[in-house]
Design a protein around this motif. Structure first.
Motif, PDB file in Angstrom:
ATOM      1  N   HIS A 933      -2.381  -1.966 -10.328  1.00 53.64           N
ATOM      2  CA  HIS A 933      -1.582  -1.290  -9.293  1.00 53.64           C
ATOM      3  C   HIS A 933      -2.033   0.162  -9.136  1.00 53.64           C
ATOM      4  O   HIS A 933      -2.204   0.645  -8.004  1.00 53.64           O
ATOM      5  CB  HIS A 933      -0.114  -1.368  -9.680  1.00 53.64           C
ATOM      6  CG  HIS A 933       0.778  -0.558  -8.787  1.00 53.64           C
ATOM      7  ND1 HIS A 933       0.906  -0.781  -7.437  1.00 53.64           N
ATOM      8  CD2 HIS A 933       1.590   0.509  -9.063  1.00 53.64           C
ATOM      9  CE1 HIS A 933       1.744   0.087  -6.903  1.00 53.64           C
ATOM     10  NE2 HIS A 933       2.172   0.884  -7.878  1.00 53.64           N
ATOM     11  N   GLN A 934      -2.229   0.865 -10.245  1.00 56.29           N
ATOM     12  CA  GLN A 934      -2.714   2.245 -10.165  1.00 56.29           C
ATOM     13  C   GLN A 934      -4.093   2.311  -9.514  1.00 56.29           C
ATOM     14  O   GLN A 934      -4.380   3.224  -8.725  1.00 56.29           O
ATOM     15  CB  GLN A 934      -2.756   2.866 -11.565  1.00 56.29           C
ATOM     16  CG  GLN A 934      -1.400   3.061 -12.191  1.00 56.29           C
ATOM     17  CD  GLN A 934      -1.488   3.700 -13.560  1.00 56.29           C
ATOM     18  OE1 GLN A 934      -2.386   4.481 -13.835  1.00 56.29           O
ATOM     19  NE2 GLN A 934      -0.559   3.368 -14.433  1.00 56.29           N
ATOM     20  N   ALA A 943      -8.772  -3.076  -3.405  1.00 58.59           N
ATOM     21  CA  ALA A 943      -7.987  -4.310  -3.263  1.00 58.59           C
ATOM     22  C   ALA A 943      -8.703  -5.301  -2.355  1.00 58.59           C
ATOM     23  O   ALA A 943      -8.758  -6.512  -2.642  1.00 58.59           O
ATOM     24  CB  ALA A 943      -6.603  -3.976  -2.706  1.00 58.59           C
ATOM     25  N   LYS A 944      -9.280  -4.813  -1.280  1.00 57.32           N
ATOM     26  CA  LYS A 944     -10.004  -5.698  -0.360  1.00 57.32           C
ATOM     27  C   LYS A 944     -11.234  -6.286  -1.036  1.00 57.32           C
ATOM     28  O   LYS A 944     -11.536  -7.483  -0.884  1.00 57.32           O
ATOM     29  CB  LYS A 944     -10.389  -4.915   0.887  1.00 57.32           C
ATOM     30  CG  LYS A 944     -11.028  -5.762   1.972  1.00 57.32           C
ATOM     31  CD  LYS A 944     -11.256  -4.938   3.235  1.00 57.32           C
ATOM     32  CE  LYS A 944     -11.826  -5.818   4.341  1.00 57.32           C
ATOM     33  NZ  LYS A 944     -12.042  -5.041   5.589  1.00 57.32           N
ATOM     34  N   LEU A 945     -11.965  -5.447  -1.792  1.00 56.71           N
ATOM     35  CA  LEU A 945     -13.181  -5.930  -2.458  1.00 56.71           C
ATOM     36  C   LEU A 945     -12.854  -6.971  -3.517  1.00 56.71           C
ATOM     37  O   LEU A 945     -13.534  -8.011  -3.614  1.00 56.71           O
ATOM     38  CB  LEU A 945     -13.908  -4.734  -3.088  1.00 56.71           C
ATOM     39  CG  LEU A 945     -15.171  -5.045  -3.886  1.00 56.71           C
ATOM     40  CD1 LEU A 945     -16.215  -5.700  -2.990  1.00 56.71           C
ATOM     41  CD2 LEU A 945     -15.734  -3.777  -4.519  1.00 56.71           C
ATOM     42  N   VAL A 946     -11.827  -6.718  -4.333  1.00 53.51           N
ATOM     43  CA  VAL A 946     -11.469  -7.670  -5.396  1.00 53.51           C
ATOM     44  C   VAL A 946     -11.069  -9.013  -4.795  1.00 53.51           C
ATOM     45  O   VAL A 946     -11.482 -10.078  -5.286  1.00 53.51           O
ATOM     46  CB  VAL A 946     -10.328  -7.072  -6.256  1.00 53.51           C
ATOM     47  CG1 VAL A 946      -9.735  -8.132  -7.170  1.00 53.51           C
ATOM     48  CG2 VAL A 946     -10.843  -5.900  -7.074  1.00 53.51           C
ATOM     49  N   HIS A 947     -10.302  -9.017  -3.724  1.00 52.07           N
ATOM     50  CA  HIS A 947      -9.853 -10.282  -3.140  1.00 52.07           C
ATOM     51  C   HIS A 947     -10.948 -10.934  -2.316  1.00 52.07           C
ATOM     52  O   HIS A 947     -10.935 -12.159  -2.124  1.00 52.07           O
ATOM     53  CB  HIS A 947      -8.598 -10.044  -2.299  1.00 52.07           C
ATOM     54  CG  HIS A 947      -7.400  -9.740  -3.111  1.00 52.07           C
ATOM     55  ND1 HIS A 947      -7.052  -8.455  -3.467  1.00 52.07           N
ATOM     56  CD2 HIS A 947      -6.460 -10.541  -3.690  1.00 52.07           C
ATOM     57  CE1 HIS A 947      -5.957  -8.463  -4.199  1.00 52.07           C
ATOM     58  NE2 HIS A 947      -5.573  -9.721  -4.352  1.00 52.07           N
ATOM     59  N   VAL A 960       0.975 -11.116  -7.430  1.00 53.68           N
ATOM     60  CA  VAL A 960       1.930 -10.829  -6.351  1.00 53.68           C
ATOM     61  C   VAL A 960       3.244 -10.297  -6.919  1.00 53.68           C
ATOM     62  O   VAL A 960       3.846  -9.374  -6.360  1.00 53.68           O
ATOM     63  CB  VAL A 960       2.164 -12.100  -5.505  1.00 53.68           C
ATOM     64  CG1 VAL A 960       3.287 -11.873  -4.494  1.00 53.68           C
ATOM     65  CG2 VAL A 960       0.886 -12.492  -4.786  1.00 53.68           C
ATOM     66  N   MET A 961       3.667 -10.842  -8.031  1.00 53.75           N
ATOM     67  CA  MET A 961       4.932 -10.404  -8.613  1.00 53.75           C
ATOM     68  C   MET A 961       4.797  -9.116  -9.414  1.00 53.75           C
ATOM     69  O   MET A 961       5.727  -8.311  -9.472  1.00 53.75           O
ATOM     70  CB  MET A 961       5.494 -11.515  -9.521  1.00 53.75           C
ATOM     71  CG  MET A 961       5.848 -12.787  -8.775  1.00 53.75           C
ATOM     72  SD  MET A 961       7.008 -12.538  -7.412  1.00 53.75           S
ATOM     73  CE  MET A 961       8.431 -11.966  -8.333  1.00 53.75           C
ATOM     74  N   SER A 965       1.611  -2.979  -5.068  1.00 50.77           N
ATOM     75  CA  SER A 965       0.723  -2.607  -3.963  1.00 50.77           C
ATOM     76  C   SER A 965      -0.011  -3.791  -3.353  1.00 50.77           C
ATOM     77  O   SER A 965      -0.843  -3.599  -2.459  1.00 50.77           O
ATOM     78  CB  SER A 965      -0.307  -1.569  -4.455  1.00 50.77           C
ATOM     79  OG  SER A 965      -1.019  -2.061  -5.570  1.00 50.77           O
ATOM     80  N   MET A 966       0.288  -5.012  -3.780  1.00 49.50           N
ATOM     81  CA  MET A 966      -0.387  -6.191  -3.215  1.00 49.50           C
ATOM     82  C   MET A 966      -0.043  -6.406  -1.743  1.00 49.50           C
ATOM     83  O   MET A 966      -0.748  -7.138  -1.038  1.00 49.50           O
ATOM     84  CB  MET A 966      -0.005  -7.436  -4.025  1.00 49.50           C
ATOM     85  CG  MET A 966      -0.774  -7.604  -5.326  1.00 49.50           C
ATOM     86  SD  MET A 966      -2.506  -8.001  -5.064  1.00 49.50           S
ATOM     87  CE  MET A 966      -2.356  -9.677  -4.458  1.00 49.50           C
TER      88      MET A 966
END
Length: 1115
Positions: A933-934, A943-947, A960-961, A965-966
């Motif tokens: 999250h940090q 976040a975009k790159l990891v997903h 998600v839980m 920041s998801m």
């Protein structure tokens, strides 16, 4: 009529009848009305003392013939008289042109003659009517007021008797304040008012205040009132100072105020100084305006004051000319000089020839070398600059030059031999430096602060004195050469006032004078750093700023031909300051050993010279040298392009050297004593955050704040704990945990600098502490101790901690980590599963990983700055490819770290069997999700790159839980669905279903519809085998879409029905639909498995109906 004497008024004021009885009758004649009235009226107090006083009054009155006539005035029927006077006033108000007819009073032969012949009652009526008539004339604004009775001195005593008794008997018609305004215009009005006030002494202050308040010195009436005020003051001299205070308070009649001051010449200087240099801005402005205007009018009051001041000035000069006298003239001389500076600078007084001559003698006198003598010479020096008329002629200028040369030669003044913290020589140097730089504003600030007043100093008025300083006394080379020989200020701190040698060095460094004249300055600055204590002097950070600037950019404007270069501090100099500290110690040894000092490349002579310097305050010296280091590196990196053009070698401090410095500890100390280091903490914090972000992470600051809140200063213990006791507690962690608990709690109460000496024992036993058999309370205390150590120790602490963490796993080969390896974050994660399974070791690992990522980013930025691409002309080129590669490398490091953590989380999820493992999974999930999250918050593109790269799908619910920041992933899910890879589409649909279930917002509805359309399109195009595989993965997601938005139930059921029919028909007929070339064997049949997928569809349909369609809350 006899004037009222001061002793008669004092006797009346104090009711001293005994004193009155001794005075001659003609002297007490004006106050007889009140004495007669007091003797005849029945007293309210019938005590023996009051009766005795009454007898004394009667004894005074016996034998005075005029008393009988005064008694007759008391026998008048004042009640009837009051009614008649009120009628007269009423008639006057009705008639605009009323003239007092004499026949009303029965005075056909004129007022004066009729007054003599009239009876007592008519006499009172005539006098009062005459007063009313004068008041009417004043209201009609007549310039010439004439009264036959009041102007003639023959009737004056009788008129005073009548008015005194009428004031007491007719209070509704007569008021002493109004009478004073009326009678001041009459020829003998001044004497009458004084007599009235003498008979009513309690009204003195009210009358004086009233006259001052309504007095305008510029008018004729104002001049009459000024004369009256002087008469009243002569009558009551004891109230002169109180009257003067009234003038200041009301801001009126300054000339009368000055005349009052002249009656107390010993108080004149103090009063004028207070007027011009006091805290009341209104008083200062009012008095200054008066002096300016009085010069033009040549006011007698101001001239008298100047004469008196000149006499006192001459007396002081006479004392200075007699050196054998024991009287010290410097204290009074300082006061006189400040007063004349204020008169010149604030009030704009222009000195006459006599004043200039005497002041010149006083300013150029040569006092004894005492504290007051140094103060006197300092103010005299400033007065020469503030008052250019003192050097207006050649004779005065030559006299000033001789005096300045005497100061320079006189070691007792130029040095520090007068028991003062600030040297006069330093002030001379600083003035010379400012004159060379033509910095009139700086000179003005220096002069004003020394004189303790704000006065204007104009550039054109300082030309003569500037020439004296720059050409006759101090050339620039002399200034630079002498300044470096001035000793440093011992124990320099903010409490030392005045102008010090450090101010001179700062200004000379700023003007590049040392470079121009090849004067080395490094040693002087180093000694001053070692001699600084807290609270830190505000000029020290500015001195280091300028010094670093001259090291990196010696010639910013290209105006100076620089052949000489200053030398930066060597590693030996820096290490010596840290070696001197008795606080930052490990195992009783300092941070650096003697071997490191010798290894720094310094010669033995330089080491000996450095060792002889005594450090007054180690913490202050360390903070200043740390500020120098980080500022030097920051300036060097930002000026890399200029260095390449100059083709000169600039010293660099190695990363290994900087890594050993206790930056975090010193930064926390600076914050702890922020009031003492106010000018240093904020710039130091900014530089460390910019260049060394891994040393100023938010978690460390929060940990330090939590520690300071939980362990207050009164609970801290400074007594060290025996190492054997710590070893014993670590050896019996499982068998006797109580010992370890007590030891760890005691360690937490130690200050940070004392706790560091146990860091080797703490880190070596990490594997023992985090075994399963050890109680959690011990592990919690150990974690707190490690975080405390991490918040103060340098980055070398990460190395030993990382070795201990990675060597916990018996299947991992022992790896030795060095400081440079810590720049690669992936090296930090080279450890076995056991490290990730323990929440405590994982927390320590992530703290090191977080710092390594920040250090890696800073390292890459430094590499980009230091290794620039130059064109043929030596200009740096902007290479976008290098920037993109750097950004890609940083992103790949961060995403790889996140993926490793997610894979470890997936592995724990798959291997979770019992309840204990489930609890460990929950705790580990919280730690990892918090870290992710940090990371997403600090860099949303991560976040975009990891997903985009995807990760195990079983981790999606945890992400998600656990990661707030998801929700930002909803913005780019539609991009991932457009990719042709089936695995990424399945991952995206699964992720979207979990996200929309948690964030059921309008934007999520559009994403859900887009996902359902994608599922529908893919099922209609895929082969039977691919369709079955795709369907088995997306069926749970379909149910979650419908659960989040029941409006999509029809679309989901439609997809289930169409897909079920297609599979049922294909399984029944035994034929295959058009296949997409997705597998290596496109002809593979899956007819036997169609029934299994049909059953899955039926179960999904049943779940939709039971969980969503039949949900009571929907209807």
């Amino acid at each position: 009529m006899t004037n009222i004497t001061a002793r008669v008024f004092a006797a009346m004021q104090n009711l001293d009848i005994a004193a009155l009885s001794t005075y001659p009758s003609h002297e007490i004649r004006p106050v007889l009305p009140s004495l007669v009235r007091m003797s005849l009226l029945s007293p309210l107090d019938n005590t023996e003392s009051s009766m005795e006083s009454r007898k004394q009054i009667l004894a005074v009155l016996i034998g005075i013939e005029v008393v009988n006539s005064i008694v007759s005035y008391l026998q008048v029927n004042y009640h009837d008289l009051e009614q008649e006077l009120k009628k007269e006033l009423h008639v006057r108000q009705k008639s605009m042109y009323f003239e007092g007819q004499q026949n009303e009073f029965g005075l056909q032969t004129g007022i004066a003659l009729g007054f003599e012949r009239a009876d007592v009652t008519r006499k009172v009526r005539v006098v009062l009517s005459e007063i009313f008539n004068i008041q009417w004339q004043l209201s009609d604004q007549r310039n010439f007021i004439q009264s036959e009775i009041l102007d003639d001195g023959i009737y004056l005593e009788e008129v005073v008797d009548i008015l005194c008794i009428a004031l007491a008997e007719l209070p509704s018609l007569l008021n002493i304040l109004e009478l004073s305004d009326t009678l001041v215009h009459v020829q003998n009005g001044q004497s009458i008012i004084c007599a009235l006030v003498a008979n009513f002494p309690d009204c003195y202050r009210d009358v004086v205040t009233h006259i001052i308040l309504n007095c305008d010195e510029e008018t004729n009436e104002g001049k009459l009132k000024l004369s009256l005020l002087m008469a009243l003051n002569e009558m009551n001299p004891s109230q002169a100072l109180a009257t003067r205070s009234i003038c200041v308070e009301i801001l009126k009649v300054p000339s009368f105020m000055l005349k009052l001051c002249l009656k107390f010449p010993e108080d004149l200087i103090a009063f004028l100084t207070g007027m011009l240099l006091g805290n009341d801005q209104n008083v200062r402005t009012w008095f200054a305006i008066y002096i300016r205007s009085s010069q033009k009018r040549k006011s007698d009051a101001l001239n008298l004051v100047r004469v008196e001041l000149l006499q006192q000035l001459q007396q002081n000069v006479q004392k200075s000319l007699n050196p054998s006298s024991d009287e010290d003239y410097t204290v009074q001389g300082v006061v006189l000089m400040r007063l004349y500076c204020a008169l010149r600078g604030i009030a704009g007084l222009k000195f006459n020839d006599d004043e200039v001559n005497i002041l010149s003698q006083l300013v150029t006198s040569r006092p004894q070398p005492t504290q007051s003598g140094v103060r006197f010479v300092s103010l005299a020096l400033c007065m020469l600059i503030a008052c250019p008329s003192l050097v207006s002629t050649t004779a005065f200028e030559n006299k000033s030059v001789e005096w300045l040369q005497w100061i320079i030669k006189e070691e007792k003044f130029f040095g520090k031999k007068s028991d003062t913290s600030a040297s006069l020589g330093e002030m001379l140097l600083l003035l010379a430096i400012h004159f060379h730089g033509n910095q009139i504003t700086a000179i003005s600030e220096l002069v004003c602060s020394t004189l303790a007043m704000k006065i204007p100093i104009r550039p054109n008025s300082t030309n003569r004195i500037k020439q004296v300083f720059t050409q006759d006394l101090f050339t620039e080379q002399v200034v630079a050469s002498h300044a470096v020989r001035v000793p440093v200020t011992p124990n320099l701190n903010a409490n030392i006032s005045g102008y010090l040698s450090v101010h001179c060095i700062h200004q000379l460094l700023k003007s590049r004078a040392f470079l121009k004249h090849k004067v080395p300055i490094k040693s002087w600055i180093y000694k001053q750093i070692c001699n600084a204590i807290r609270p830190m002097h505000p000029v020290m950070p500015a001195l280091i700023d300028v010094y670093v600037n001259t090291l990196i950019v010696p010639n910013p404007l290209g105006k100076i031909n620089v052949d000489h270069m200053h030398k930066p501090f060597s590693e030996n100099d820096i290490l010596y300051i840290f070696e001197s500290s008795k606080e930052v110690t490990f195992d009783g040894n300092s941070v650096f050993g003697a071997a490191q000092i010798l290894a720094s490349g310094a010669s033995t002579t330089e080491i000996d010279e450095t060792m002889r310097i005594k450090i007054s305050c180690p913490l202050t010296a360390q903070l200043l040298i740390l500020y120098y280091l980080v500022l030097y590196e920051d300036t060097r990196l930002s000026n890399t392009h200029n260095q390449n053009m100059a083709l000169r070698k600039v010293k660099e401090y190695s990363n290994s050297f900087l890594a050993e410095l206790p930056m975090k500890y010193l930064l926390q100390k600076a914050e702890q004593y922020q009031n003492d280091y106010a000018g240093l903490f904020h710039p130091l914090l900014r530089l460390i955050i910019s260049n060394y972000p891994h040393l100023s992470m938010v978690d460390d600051w929060m940990e330090g704040h939590y520690t300071s809140m939980s362990v207050t200063s009164n609970l801290m213990i400074n007594k060290p704990i025996d190492r054997s006791l710590v070893i014993k507690g670590l050896e019996h962690l499982s068998t006797k945990p109580s010992i370890a608990i007590r030891v760890f709690k005691a360690l937490l109460k130690l200050p940070n600098e004392n706790l560091t000496q146990y860091k080797d024992l703490i880190v070596e036993n990490m594997s023992k502490v985090f075994q399963k058999k050890v109680p959690r309370i011990i592990q919690d205390l150990y974690k707190d101790i490690w975080l405390r150590l991490n918040s103060v120790l340098p980055t070398s602490f990460w190395k030993i901690s990382l070795n201990s963490v990675t060597n916990m796993d018996i299947y991992t080969t022992n790896i030795t980590y060095f400081n440079e390896d810590l720049l690669d974050p992936l090296q930090v994660l080279r450890c076995g599963k056991r490290v990730f399974y323990s929440p405590y070791t994982l927390m320590i690992l992530l703290r090191i990983l977080q710092g390594s990522l920040a250090a890696s980013k800073a390292f890459l930025n430094v590499q980009m700055q230091t290794k620039q691409i130059l064109d043929k002309n030596g200009q740096s080129q902007c290479d976008s490819d290098r920037d993109e590669l750097k950004t890609a490398l940083i992103a790949s490091q961060e995403s790889a770290a996140v993926h490793i953590l997610l894979e470890a989380l997936a592995d724990m999820h798959n291997n979770t069997k019992d309840t204990s493992s489930m609890f460990h999974l929950k705790e580990t999930q919280g730690i990892i999700c918090s870290f992710i999250h940090q990371s997403f918050i600090s860099e949303p593109s991560l976040a975009k790159l990891v997903h985009f790269q995807t990760y195990p799908r079983e981790v999606i619910p945890m992400m998600v839980m656990g990661v707030p920041s998801m929700h930002i992933c909803i913005d780019f899910l539609h991009e991932f669905l457009s990719m042709p890879e089936m695995d990424k589409q399945i991952f995206t649909i699964d992720l979207a279903s979990h996200l929309v279930l948690k964030y059921a917002i309008p934007k999520s509805l559009s994403v859900s519809k887009f996902c359902i359309n994608t599922i529908h399109s893919s099922l209609s195009l895929l082969s039977t085998h691919a369709k079955c595989t795709f369907l088995s993965n997306v069926l749970p997601a379909l149910i979650r879409f419908a659960e989040a938005f029941p409006i999509l139930v029809d679309d989901c059921i439609n997809i289930l029905m169409l897909t079920g029919r297609s599979l049922h028909s294909q399984g029944t007929l035994g034929i295959n639909s058009t296949q997409m070339q997705l597998t290596s064997n496109p002809k593979q049949k899956c007819f036997k498995d169609t029934q299994q997928y049909i059953s899955m569809i039926e179960e999904a349909f049943e779940t939709l109906i039971s969980k969503i369609v039949n949900k009571v809350e929907l209807y």
